[in-house]
Design a protein around this motif. Structure first.
Motif, PDB file in Angstrom:
ATOM      1  N   ALA A   1       7.365  10.307  -5.126  1.00  0.00           N
ATOM      2  CA  ALA A   1       7.944  10.260  -6.479  1.00  0.00           C
ATOM      3  C   ALA A   1       8.620   8.916  -6.721  1.00  0.00           C
ATOM      4  N   LYS A   2       9.287   8.384  -5.717  1.00  0.00           N
ATOM      5  CA  LYS A   2       9.938   7.072  -5.856  1.00  0.00           C
ATOM      6  C   LYS A   2       8.904   5.983  -6.125  1.00  0.00           C
ATOM      7  N   TYR A   3       7.812   6.020  -5.371  1.00  0.00           N
ATOM      8  CA  TYR A   3       6.785   4.996  -5.536  1.00  0.00           C
ATOM      9  C   TYR A   3       6.056   5.154  -6.869  1.00  0.00           C
ATOM     10  N   ALA A   4       5.864   6.391  -7.293  1.00  0.00           N
ATOM     11  CA  ALA A   4       5.218   6.624  -8.590  1.00  0.00           C
ATOM     12  C   ALA A   4       6.073   6.058  -9.720  1.00  0.00           C
ATOM     13  N   ALA A   5       7.393   6.173  -9.578  1.00  0.00           N
ATOM     14  CA  ALA A   5       8.296   5.643 -10.602  1.00  0.00           C
ATOM     15  C   ALA A   5       8.275   4.115 -10.634  1.00  0.00           C
ATOM     16  N   ILE A   6       8.036   3.500  -9.487  1.00  0.00           N
ATOM     17  CA  ILE A   6       7.917   2.041  -9.441  1.00  0.00           C
ATOM     18  C   ILE A   6       6.623   1.604 -10.108  1.00  0.00           C
TER      19      ILE A   6
ATOM     20  N   TRP B   1       0.810  -1.222   0.000  1.00  0.00           N
ATOM     21  CA  TRP B   1       0.000   0.000   0.000  1.00  0.00           C
ATOM     22  C   TRP B   1       0.842   1.269   0.000  1.00  0.00           C
ATOM     23  N   SER B   2       2.166   1.134   0.080  1.00  0.00           N
ATOM     24  CA  SER B   2       3.030   2.294  -0.145  1.00  0.00           C
ATOM     25  C   SER B   2       2.999   2.717  -1.615  1.00  0.00           C
ATOM     26  N   LEU B   3       2.722   1.748  -2.488  1.00  0.00           N
ATOM     27  CA  LEU B   3       2.737   1.995  -3.930  1.00  0.00           C
ATOM     28  C   LEU B   3       1.432   2.629  -4.393  1.00  0.00           C
TER      29      LEU B   3
END
Length: 286
Positions: free
Chosen positions: A268-273, A254-256
């Motif tokens: 931004a890191k999770y959006a890129a994943i 759920w972090s993603l």
């Protein structure tokens, strides 16, 4: 990528398995030998609906991760199919495609929340019903049934061509409701009917129990459990695979996106994943 289980390991010959399946599923389970037939299937209307105005912008934005056209082609859903979707929710990602696709020749059944669900789930169920009521042209023929493990019949027994569930198995495992859920699916399906399951794919270097709270499900664990309920795995698809998903986040899966449970932290890191790495499994009712 689609793969079919080796007939020797499954206990079924390839001929036996394919003979038990509806024609569209035979195509999906044996895509290479039947490529010409697959191309001849009436899929243009499905593509039109995926691009259609009945879908919300938010749902369309998820297509880059969820690949609805490829998934439904893989399962072999036709416009005359009886399709039960388990817990479609108020966002109705798959409902917006499936309900109008089968409304004239088939049937879409939404197996939704039952009265025992929490207040938050009840509110979501009410939104789902309101969505259907607001668009009778697309949802006027939808049947809604209650679902909670095997407490209810989610469809007339032996009537469904497909039972589909997306990103729900991890919840049923945690709540110890999975065995009952699989019994309900088996009862609803016709002989030779298809159970389609997609969920967040867990790590193979950790036990299922160790990653349960993070929302991930080991693919081998899911396969074994579903086969013990009387189904046979006949195909897998890697269309939802995401190698960027490291499966080790503070708030689990759920972090993603689309949840972003950590708020703006590392967004931004999770959006890129992107959305999670997912398995897509197709089983037949034997």
């Amino acid at each position: 990528m689609l793969t079919t289980r080796n007939a020797h390991t499954s206990g079924f010959s390839r001929r036996t398995v394919l003979a038990a399946l509806p024609p569209a599923v035979v195509i999906a389970a044996s895509l290479a030998p039947f490529a010409a037939s697959a191309e001849a299937q009436p899929t243009d209307r499905l593509a039109d609906l995926i691009a259609g105005p009945q879908r919300s912008p938010g749902n369309k934005a998820r297509d880059q991760y969820r690949h609805p056209y490829e998934v439904l082609k893989f399962f072999g859903v036709r416009d005359n199919s009886v399709v039960v979707e388990v817990l479609p929710g108020s966002a109705g990602y798959w409902t917006e495609i499936l309900a109008p696709y089968v409304k004239d020749k088939g049937l879409y059944v939404a197996a939704g929340r039952d009265p025992s669900a929490s207040a938050g789930y009840q509110a979501d169920h009410a939104k789902m019903l309101a969505k259907y009521a607001a668009d009778p042209a697309n949802y006027g023929k939808v049947q809604v049934t209650p679902f909670h493990a095997d407490t209810y019949e989610i469809a007339t027994p032996g009537s469904a061509d497909f039972v589909l569930t997306f990103r729900n198995m991890h919840n049923w495992l945690e709540r110890k409701e999975i065995d009952g859920a699989l019994r309900a699916f088996y009862k609803a399906l016709k002989p030779g009917g298809i159970l389609g399951v997609a969920d967040h794919r867990g790590r193979t270097d950790m036990s299922q129990e160790a990653q349960m709270k993070n929302g991930y499900v080991r693919q081998d664990f899911a396969t074994d459990l579903i086969e013990k309920a009387g189904f046979k795995l006949i195909g897998t698809s890697e269309v939802k695979a995401n190698p960027k998903d490291t499966k080790d986040y503070p708030q689990g899966v759920w972090s993603l996106p689309p949840t972003y449970r950590e708020g703006d932290k590392d967004r931004a890191k999770y959006a890129a994943i992107g959305e999670s790495d997912r398995f897509v499994l197709m089983f037949v009712k034997s």
